[in-house]
Motif scaffolding. Structure first.
Motif, PDB file in Angstrom:
ATOM      1  N   ASN A 231     -39.269 -57.930 -47.459  1.00 39.65           N
ATOM      2  CA  ASN A 231     -39.694 -56.362 -47.901  1.00 39.65           C
ATOM      3  C   ASN A 231     -39.846 -56.045 -46.510  1.00 39.65           C
ATOM      4  OD1 ASN A 231     -41.128 -55.738 -50.758  1.00 39.65           O
ATOM      5  ND2 ASN A 231     -41.200 -57.972 -50.727  1.00 39.65           N
ATOM      6  N   GLN A 458     -49.806 -52.812 -49.129  1.00 41.67           N
ATOM      7  CA  GLN A 458     -49.971 -51.578 -49.486  1.00 41.67           C
ATOM      8  C   GLN A 458     -49.682 -50.705 -48.262  1.00 41.67           C
ATOM      9  OE1 GLN A 458     -48.353 -50.671 -52.549  1.00 41.67           O
ATOM     10  NE2 GLN A 458     -47.930 -53.307 -52.470  1.00 41.67           N
ATOM     11  N   LEU A 461     -46.865 -50.746 -46.716  1.00 37.94           N
ATOM     12  CA  LEU A 461     -45.789 -50.097 -46.699  1.00 37.94           C
ATOM     13  C   LEU A 461     -46.135 -48.794 -46.799  1.00 37.94           C
ATOM     14  CD1 LEU A 461     -44.766 -52.070 -50.095  1.00 37.94           C
ATOM     15  CD2 LEU A 461     -43.760 -53.013 -47.632  1.00 37.94           C
ATOM     16  N   TYR A 464     -44.688 -47.439 -44.354  1.00 42.30           N
ATOM     17  CA  TYR A 464     -42.905 -47.033 -44.126  1.00 42.30           C
ATOM     18  C   TYR A 464     -42.213 -45.962 -44.627  1.00 42.30           C
ATOM     19  CZ  TYR A 464     -42.633 -52.429 -43.012  1.00 42.30           C
ATOM     20  OH  TYR A 464     -42.622 -53.741 -41.727  1.00 42.30           O
ATOM     21  N   ARG A 465     -42.892 -45.900 -45.366  1.00 45.43           N
ATOM     22  CA  ARG A 465     -42.498 -44.583 -46.250  1.00 45.43           C
ATOM     23  C   ARG A 465     -42.281 -42.969 -45.368  1.00 45.43           C
ATOM     24  NH1 ARG A 465     -44.942 -44.172 -51.683  1.00 45.43           N
ATOM     25  NH2 ARG A 465     -43.584 -42.838 -52.277  1.00 45.43           N
ATOM     26  N   VAL A 472     -37.529 -49.701 -48.144  1.00 43.99           N
ATOM     27  CA  VAL A 472     -38.710 -50.296 -49.248  1.00 43.99           C
ATOM     28  C   VAL A 472     -37.903 -50.751 -50.413  1.00 43.99           C
ATOM     29  CG1 VAL A 472     -41.215 -49.284 -50.021  1.00 43.99           C
ATOM     30  CG2 VAL A 472     -40.655 -48.675 -47.791  1.00 43.99           C
ATOM     31  N   LEU A 477     -44.132 -51.811 -54.540  1.00 41.84           N
ATOM     32  CA  LEU A 477     -45.280 -50.573 -54.854  1.00 41.84           C
ATOM     33  C   LEU A 477     -46.578 -50.353 -55.581  1.00 41.84           C
ATOM     34  CD1 LEU A 477     -43.000 -47.683 -52.982  1.00 41.84           C
ATOM     35  CD2 LEU A 477     -44.425 -49.069 -51.823  1.00 41.84           C
TER      36      LEU A 477
END
Length: 531
Positions: A231, A458, A461, A464-465, A472, A477
């Motif tokens: 990931n 989370q 991530l 990241y988004r 991702v 998620l």
């Protein structure tokens, strides 16, 4: 026949059935002494016969006393006599059958003791055989429990995020726990690295049992590293609870028993280019005025250092601690911190040590001169600096701190977290939000940034988004909590923890800490193993 004559006849019948005339060794006739079993049978027979005799005597008396004028009473008495007679006959027959049975089972009364012993052994063998057969049947019928099939990963509705731009190219990481792996079902498939136990469980189950917890923690750490690689997360804080009680004064132990697994975990992280660090807990007080507290802090740091060394982690694998308590005199406490670092800590521990500003006692400005003097890197925490700010701006602190990192040849790192929505007071603002919504303005482009948020991976991530930092995997998620409150979901400080704080004489500002939260950034998910 009178009742007395009936009873006399029954006694003679019993004696004749339980006493035999046998030939003695001289040829003379002699009475054989009845055995214990025979005497018991005779007693049962006598009782039944006496019952019959009593019934018969009553019948005779009733007949003799009856008058011609009492026909109804006579008929009733006759019916009662018949019933009692039938019952008495049955009891006598049963008693006599018992005597006959006892006689059959004791063939040779002369060798009674030997025969009885043989029968006893035979009965024992029969009972044992029955028990063994029953046990065998139980074993055959017991079926092994089937392992539950893992549940499929949940299909979640993930809300869209607001896109933002940044020049940041560094690494984002999370602390200690992976929520996706931890929440796997069934629970036996759950993966986490903080299995621990109570001291009484250690004393009850033994040190080998505790070491097995450590082995399992390292095995799951390997799984976490692989998940991170899949990931695109290359920065992880290793749990301080990997090896329960490893730094204990009495029950402490070395990690040699787990050397192979630790080396495997470190090799995997090195292959993927992941950075592993640690953050010993708030009880690691380098400035305490009490020698026993300093000794405990040294043992704790030595344990973390050994863990990193056995994993083969390089110089970037640092150990972060706070300044700790001020104990009524911050200047004196800073001098004790300096003395502990320079004179007490082993060199291998000192080479991995870094300090961090906190939200209550020591600002970044308080620690920076000490760090510059001793070449101890400073980890700048944005959240702490907002709550407990320095008089100089973050950009200047970061610049000076980065010079120390560069002097030591260690890649710099920082911490980021945000207060929970609606937090107003200092204690409310200390609690970390589930996720962070933005990167700080003063963040250097090549920094390793530890995201200290309750949603762990989370939260990484999520950023990241927002910023498009890494690809991702949608299957990894999980949706955010829509009802996030200003209260913490971290560890609670119970009375025992409060007493421990008092016992080690934590500084005045530590005594003002919330009853709800101990250092939020240190909060990990600790699992008590069933005893």
């Amino acid at each position: 026949m009178s009742g007395t004559n009936i009873r006399r006849s029954v006694r003679l019948l019993i004696m004749s059935s339980t006493t035999e005339v046998v030939q003695g060794s001289s040829g003379n006739s002699m009475l054989q002494v009845p055995s214990r079993d025979q005497r018991g049978s005779r007693k049962r027979t006598r009782k039944a016969a006496e019952l019959e005799a009593t019934s018969a005597e009553v019948d005779v008396n009733v007949v003799q006393d009856a008058t011609p004028d009492d026909d109804t009473s006579a008929r009733k008495s006759k019916r009662r006599r018949g019933t009692r007679k039938r019952r008495g006959n049955v009891q006598v027959e049963d008693a006599l059958e018992g005597v006959a049975h006892d006689e059959e089972t004791q063939d040779d009364s002369v060798t009674m003791s030997a025969g009885k012993g043989d029968r006893s052994q035979s009965k024992k063998r029969k009972r044992k055989q029955v028990v063994d057969e029953d046990a065998f049947v139980d074993i055959e019928e017991k079926k092994p429990r089937k392992k539950r099939a893992p549940k499929p990963e949940p299909v979640s509705i993930i809300p869209e995020v607001e896109s933002k731009e940044t020049t940041f190219k560094g690494r984002l990481g999370y602390a200690c726990l992976n929520t996706v792996l931890r929440n796997k079902r069934p629970a036996s498939d759950s993966i986490f690295c903080s299995r621990t136990c109570r001291l009484d469980s250690l004393e009850k189950n033994g040190l080998d049992w505790v070491k097995d917890l450590g082995r399992k923690n390292v095995e799951d750490l390997i799984t976490m590293i692989q998940w991170n690689e899949d990931n695109h997360i290359k920065f992880l804080r290793v749990s301080s609870e990997m090896f329960p009680f490893a730094s204990h004064k009495i029950h402490g132990y070395t990690l040699e028993f787990c050397d192979d697994l630790l080396a495997k975990a470190g090799a995997l992280a090195h292959t993927y280019g992941h950075r592993l660090t640690t953050h010993p807990g708030q009880y690691t007080q380098l400035g305490s005025p009490r020698a026993e507290v300093i000794d405990a802090a040294v043992r704790e740091l030595d344990y973390h250092c050994e863990m990193l060394d056995r994993m083969g982690v390089g110089i970037d694998g640092v150990m972060i601690v706070h300044g700790g308590g001020v104990y009524g005199d911050k200047s004196a406490a800073l001098e004790r911190i300096k003395e502990t670092i320079t004179s007490v800590l082993p060199s291998k521990v000192r080479n991995r040590l870094v300090l961090e500003n906190d939200e209550l006692c020591y600002t970044a400005e308080d620690l920076l001169p000490l760090c510059e003097e001793l070449a101890i890197p400073l980890v700048f925490d944005y959240h702490h600096d907002i709550i407990n700010p320095s008089s100089i701006p973050p950009s200047e602190i970061i610049r000076r701190a980065n010079l120390v990192w560069a002097r030591r040849g260690i890649r710099p790192k920082q911490h980021l977290s945000e207060p929970r929505p609606g937090a107003v007071t200092v204690m409310e603002r200390r609690a970390h939000a589930d996720r962070c919504e933005s990167l700080p303005a003063d963040l250097p482009d090549d920094m390793d940034l530890m995201i200290e948020a309750k949603d762990k991976e989370q939260a990484v991530l999520h950023l990241y988004r927002i910023y498009g930092l890494q690809p991702v995997n949608h299957g990894s998620l999980r949706p955010p909590n829509p009802n996030q409150t200003k209260e913490t979901k971290g560890r609670k400080s119970n009375k025992r923890a409060r007493a421990k704080l008092d016992k080690v004489a934590v500084e005045e500002c530590a005594e003002e800490r919330s009853e709800e939260v101990l250092y939020g950034e240190d909060a990990e998910e600790h699992e008590k193993v069933p005893e």
